[in-house]
Design an enzyme around this catalytic site. Structure first.
Site: not given
Ligand code: COS
Length: 405
Positions: A172, A292, A350, A377
């Site tokens: 965090i 170059q 480098q 992120e």
């Molecule tokens: N905005 C709005 N809604 C979103 C969205 C967005 N950008 N992205 C996904 N959703 C919605 C989808 O539409 C889906 O909705 P429905 O269930 O109504 O269809 C729901 O959220 C779930 O989405 P999804 O099926 O894509 O979820 P996953 O669990 O498969 O997610 C990833 C996959 C890997 C893309 C996601 O977990 C992710 O971004 N992980 C990384 C997290 C991150 O950045 N961590 C760092 C933390 S901050 S340092």
């Protein structure tokens, strides 16, 4: 010999069609303020003190107005992604921590700006904007980093008007110096991604404590949080019950573009250092820049930086022009800009030879600073998933539309 470079901040892209005069005025004003203000605010060896001083000064000078909507003291009716990106690019060019504190004021309060009630916005956003309150985005857990839907911190009803949070958060940013945390927890309306909610938790809540500080290669305030019987009013929920995953993803859509902008600033600084080095370092009877292979490195850097900038500001422009979601655009911007900046900085190291890895030389600091941006992120691998899923969805929609004709 340490680098005594006089690098030049290149803002030529402000003439691109993505920007209007307000963007150009903001960027040139911030660039004038940042030099020499940023360096003077850093406290050697004390990351927390540096961050607190930077946040306060950015607030006093009005630059944090870019981080909140106009109704709560901000610059624009809603968050203007291009302004956030320009700020991060310019601040990162000067110093990684200056960019970090600016970026985190936005990310830490972004969910409130986008989805908070008027009461929550009024309570937190003016203080964020003034640099008087530091925010944090508490999403990741030990077993839920890339896979957000695996979050296990529990949000259980506690009486009619409260919820109790139990669990832990890690990685965090601003952990330990934040005044409030936006905590994502499992509220259980449905399994997986549909059963999460977000809550604002004040740092002085007796149920929240810092379990450990995390030290990384480019020091930033970073911590693991413990939540034990952490009682939070239901009025502190951000967004609807069970909407936490979407709150997190929509917030990240905006701030992932700005991580790309920060990488762009770090990369541009490396290129500025490399250009100065190429002009002033002599070897084989002439300047390094006459070779170059040096020219090839500078040209590759220039192409990758412009490509990164185009993707970053395309994402910002798309959102600012009214797009509801920019998942694909922001993922492309973050993935490409962070990976490209890593290559640009590596080439600059480098060109500096032994001095490139010497502690205290700017390109050495940039080399450490850029690495985490390819991870936090949403790691590059996560951005690839987001991009590819969106492409496949568009392809399926186009095929279905074709079949229906
Ligand atoms: N905005 C709005 N809604 C979103 C969205 C967005 N950008 N992205 C996904 N959703 C919605 C989808 O539409 C889906 O909705 P429905 O269930 O109504 O269809 C729901 O959220 C779930 O989405 P999804 O099926 O894509 O979820 P996953 O669990 O498969 O997610 C990833 C996959 C890997 C893309 C996601 O977990 C992710 O971004 N992980 C990384 C997290 C991150 O950045 N961590 C760092 C933390 S901050 S340092």
């Amino acid at each position: 010999m340490h680098s005594e470079a006089h690098p030049i901040l290149d803002l030529a892209h402000l003439s691109w069609p993505f920007f209007d005069d307000a963007h150009r005025g903001f960027a040139t004003g911030l660039a004038r303020w940042a030099d020499p203000a940023v360096d003077a605010l850093l406290v050697a060896g004390d990351v927390n003190a540096s961050c607190r001083r930077l946040v306060r000064a950015l607030g006093d000078a009005g630059w944090l107005r870019a981080s909140v909507p106009r109704a709560y003291g901000g610059l624009h009716d809603s968050l203007d992604v291009r302004t956030l990106c320009l700020a991060r690019e310019i601040l990162a060019w000067h110093d990684g921590l200056a960019d970090f504190v600016f970026g985190m004021q936005g990310l830490g309060s972004g969910a409130i700006s986008l989805f908070g009630s008027h009461a929550l916005k009024s309570r937190y956003l003016p203080a964020v904007c003034a640099g008087r309150a530091i925010g944090a985005f508490a999403l990741s857990e030990q077993e839920a980093g890339s896979d957000v839907s695996a979050i296990s911190t529990a949000a259980v009803p506690d009486g009619a008007a409260h919820v109790r949070l139990d669990g832990g958060k890690t990685w965090i940013s601003n952990g330990g110096i934040a005044d409030f945390y936006v905590v994502f927890a499992r509220s259980g309306e449905a399994p997986g991604a549909r059963g999460l909610s977000a809550f604002v938790v004040d740092a002085d809540n007796p149920g929240l404590s810092i379990a450990a500080r995390i030290d990384v290669i480019a020091p930033h305030p970073l911590a693991t949080l413990r939540l034990e019987g952490c009682r939070v009013p239901l009025s502190h929920r951000v967004g609807a019950p069970g909407a936490g995953f979407k709150v997190a993803m929509a917030t990240l859509d905006i701030f992932r573009s700005t991580v790309g902008a920060a990488a762009l600033g770090l990369g541009r600084r490396a290129q500025a250092e490399a250009l100065y080095r190429a002009a002033t370092r002599r070897l084989f009877g002439g300047p390094l820049g006459d070779l170059q292979l040096t020219q090839a490195a500078l040209a590759d850097n220039a192409a990758e930086l412009d490509a990164a900038a185009l993707l970053v500001y395309r994402a910002g422009w798309t959102k600012d022009s009214g797009a509801v979601r920019i998942s694909r655009e922001s993922a492309l911007a973050k993935m490409y800009a962070t990976e490209a900046a890593q290559r640009v900085i590596d080439r600059a190291v480098q060109l500096f030879g032994g001095n490139g890895v010497r502690v205290g030389v700017k390109v050495e600091a940039l080399y450490r600073e850029i690495r985490a941006l390819r991870i936090y992120e949403g790691a590059t691998e996560v951005q690839k998933i987001v991009i590819a899923r969106d492409l496949l969805k568009s392809q399926a929609a186009a095929a279905a539309a074709g079949a229906a004709q």
